[in-house]
Design a protein around this motif. Structure first.
Motif, PDB file in Angstrom:
ATOM      1  N   LEU A   1     -22.746  13.707 139.487  1.00 50.18           N
ATOM      2  CA  LEU A   1     -21.993  14.775 140.125  1.00 50.18           C
ATOM      3  C   LEU A   1     -22.892  15.388 141.189  1.00 50.18           C
ATOM      4  O   LEU A   1     -24.030  15.733 140.903  1.00 50.18           O
ATOM      5  CB  LEU A   1     -21.601  15.806 139.063  1.00 50.18           C
ATOM      6  N   ARG A   2     -22.369  15.478 142.379  1.00 52.37           N
ATOM      7  CA  ARG A   2     -23.125  16.067 143.481  1.00 52.37           C
ATOM      8  C   ARG A   2     -22.205  16.963 144.299  1.00 52.37           C
ATOM      9  O   ARG A   2     -20.982  16.862 144.187  1.00 52.37           O
ATOM     10  CB  ARG A   2     -23.736  14.972 144.352  1.00 52.37           C
ATOM     11  N   PRO A   3     -22.774  17.834 145.127  1.00 50.19           N
ATOM     12  CA  PRO A   3     -21.922  18.660 145.978  1.00 50.19           C
ATOM     13  C   PRO A   3     -21.055  17.803 146.908  1.00 50.19           C
ATOM     14  O   PRO A   3     -21.490  16.758 147.395  1.00 50.19           O
ATOM     15  CB  PRO A   3     -22.918  19.497 146.780  1.00 50.19           C
ATOM     16  N   LYS A   5     -19.237  16.465 150.121  1.00 53.67           N
ATOM     17  CA  LYS A   5     -19.616  16.307 151.528  1.00 53.67           C
ATOM     18  C   LYS A   5     -18.346  16.093 152.349  1.00 53.67           C
ATOM     19  O   LYS A   5     -17.412  15.426 151.873  1.00 53.67           O
ATOM     20  CB  LYS A   5     -20.509  15.077 151.712  1.00 53.67           C
ATOM     21  N   PRO A   6     -18.302  16.596 153.579  1.00 53.44           N
ATOM     22  CA  PRO A   6     -17.115  16.376 154.412  1.00 53.44           C
ATOM     23  C   PRO A   6     -16.727  14.904 154.544  1.00 53.44           C
ATOM     24  O   PRO A   6     -15.544  14.581 154.646  1.00 53.44           O
ATOM     25  CB  PRO A   6     -17.507  16.991 155.760  1.00 53.44           C
ATOM     26  N   SER A   7     -17.695  14.010 154.503  1.00 52.69           N
ATOM     27  CA  SER A   7     -17.390  12.579 154.608  1.00 52.69           C
ATOM     28  C   SER A   7     -16.645  12.050 153.384  1.00 52.69           C
ATOM     29  O   SER A   7     -16.045  10.970 153.438  1.00 52.69           O
ATOM     30  CB  SER A   7     -18.673  11.770 154.822  1.00 52.69           C
ATOM     31  N   ASP A   8     -16.632  12.800 152.269  1.00 46.52           N
ATOM     32  CA  ASP A   8     -15.900  12.397 151.058  1.00 46.52           C
ATOM     33  C   ASP A   8     -14.387  12.529 151.243  1.00 46.52           C
ATOM     34  O   ASP A   8     -13.613  11.875 150.542  1.00 46.52           O
ATOM     35  CB  ASP A   8     -16.292  13.268 149.859  1.00 46.52           C
ATOM     36  N   ALA A   9     -13.963  13.376 152.154  1.00 50.27           N
ATOM     37  CA  ALA A   9     -12.537  13.712 152.282  1.00 50.27           C
ATOM     38  C   ALA A   9     -11.653  12.505 152.535  1.00 50.27           C
ATOM     39  O   ALA A   9     -10.572  12.391 151.951  1.00 50.27           O
ATOM     40  CB  ALA A   9     -12.331  14.760 153.371  1.00 50.27           C
ATOM     41  N   CYS A  59     -19.904  10.280 141.640  1.00 52.14           N
ATOM     42  CA  CYS A  59     -20.190   8.973 142.209  1.00 52.14           C
ATOM     43  C   CYS A  59     -20.602   8.009 141.107  1.00 52.14           C
ATOM     44  O   CYS A  59     -21.181   8.402 140.097  1.00 52.14           O
ATOM     45  CB  CYS A  59     -21.318   9.077 143.236  1.00 52.14           C
ATOM     46  N   ASP A  60     -20.278   6.749 141.338  1.00 52.01           N
ATOM     47  CA  ASP A  60     -20.743   5.645 140.509  1.00 52.01           C
ATOM     48  C   ASP A  60     -21.604   4.814 141.447  1.00 52.01           C
ATOM     49  O   ASP A  60     -21.077   4.086 142.293  1.00 52.01           O
ATOM     50  CB  ASP A  60     -19.554   4.848 139.967  1.00 52.01           C
ATOM     51  N   GLY A  61     -22.913   5.001 141.353  1.00 55.44           N
ATOM     52  CA  GLY A  61     -23.805   4.436 142.363  1.00 55.44           C
ATOM     53  C   GLY A  61     -23.560   5.156 143.669  1.00 55.44           C
ATOM     54  O   GLY A  61     -23.596   6.379 143.731  1.00 55.44           O
ATOM     55  N   ASP A  62     -23.241   4.406 144.710  1.00 58.12           N
ATOM     56  CA  ASP A  62     -22.935   5.006 146.013  1.00 58.12           C
ATOM     57  C   ASP A  62     -21.449   5.231 146.223  1.00 58.12           C
ATOM     58  O   ASP A  62     -21.039   5.762 147.242  1.00 58.12           O
ATOM     59  CB  ASP A  62     -23.457   4.108 147.142  1.00 58.12           C
TER      60      ASP A  62
END
Length: 165
Positions: A1-3, A5-9, A59-62
């Motif tokens: 679990l990570r914060p 990021k706009p690129s996740d959208a 995330c699962d890996g990247d």
């Protein structure tokens, strides 16, 4: 679990395949379907401050596989409220939803100092209710049932919570 990021959208919004599922995910928080990456990032800029509200990506890996928000309701830092829980629809049935909610709940108790974690889920979302019950959440009764107008119908919420310790 990570914060978040706009690129996740772009990845997260691609999981929402129809308006019914979108409304189960966000109720009326987004005005129209489909939710675009720009819509999601705008929402984050407006409502996620990193202190009393935060968004997390699993995330699962990247690979991005899940997303969840946590917020402090009614200025009570002893409680964290989960929301916007979603898993990559192509990976359903692998326990990722349970893992996401479990990890977020543990984070709320251990890192944010919460003594209670709560959430609301539509009563028509049986898979989500089962997931939350499987990781220790219990239904609670409120004086007033929260409801939303979604797709021309009134959808009622089931209130759930879990205590730390």
């Amino acid at each position: 679990l990570r914060p978040y990021k706009p690129s996740d959208a772009a990845i997260i919004t691609s999981w929402i395949k129809d308006e019914y599922r979108m409304r189960q995910w966000c109720a009326d928080r987004y005005n129209s379907y489909p939710v675009t990456p720009e819509d999601m990032n705008c929402f984050h800029c407006r409502f996620m401050n990193g202190e009393t509200s935060r968004a997390m990506t699993m995330c699962d890996g990247d690979e991005v596989v899940g997303y969840i928000t946590m917020r402090v309701p009614a200025n009570d830092r002893a409680e964290q409220r989960l929301g916007f829980v979603i898993i990559d629809d192509s990976k359903r049935g692998r326990g990722l939803g349970k893992a996401l909610v479990s990890i977020a709940t543990k984070f709320a108790f251990e890192k944010l100092g919460a003594s209670k974690v709560s959430l609301g889920v539509f009563e028509n979302n049986l898979a989500a209710i089962h997931c939350y019950e499987a990781v220790g959440f219990h239904r609670v009764t409120r004086a007033e049932t929260e409801s939303y107008l979604c797709l021309g119908e009134i959808w009622k919420c089931v209130e759930m919570e879990r205590y730390g310790g």
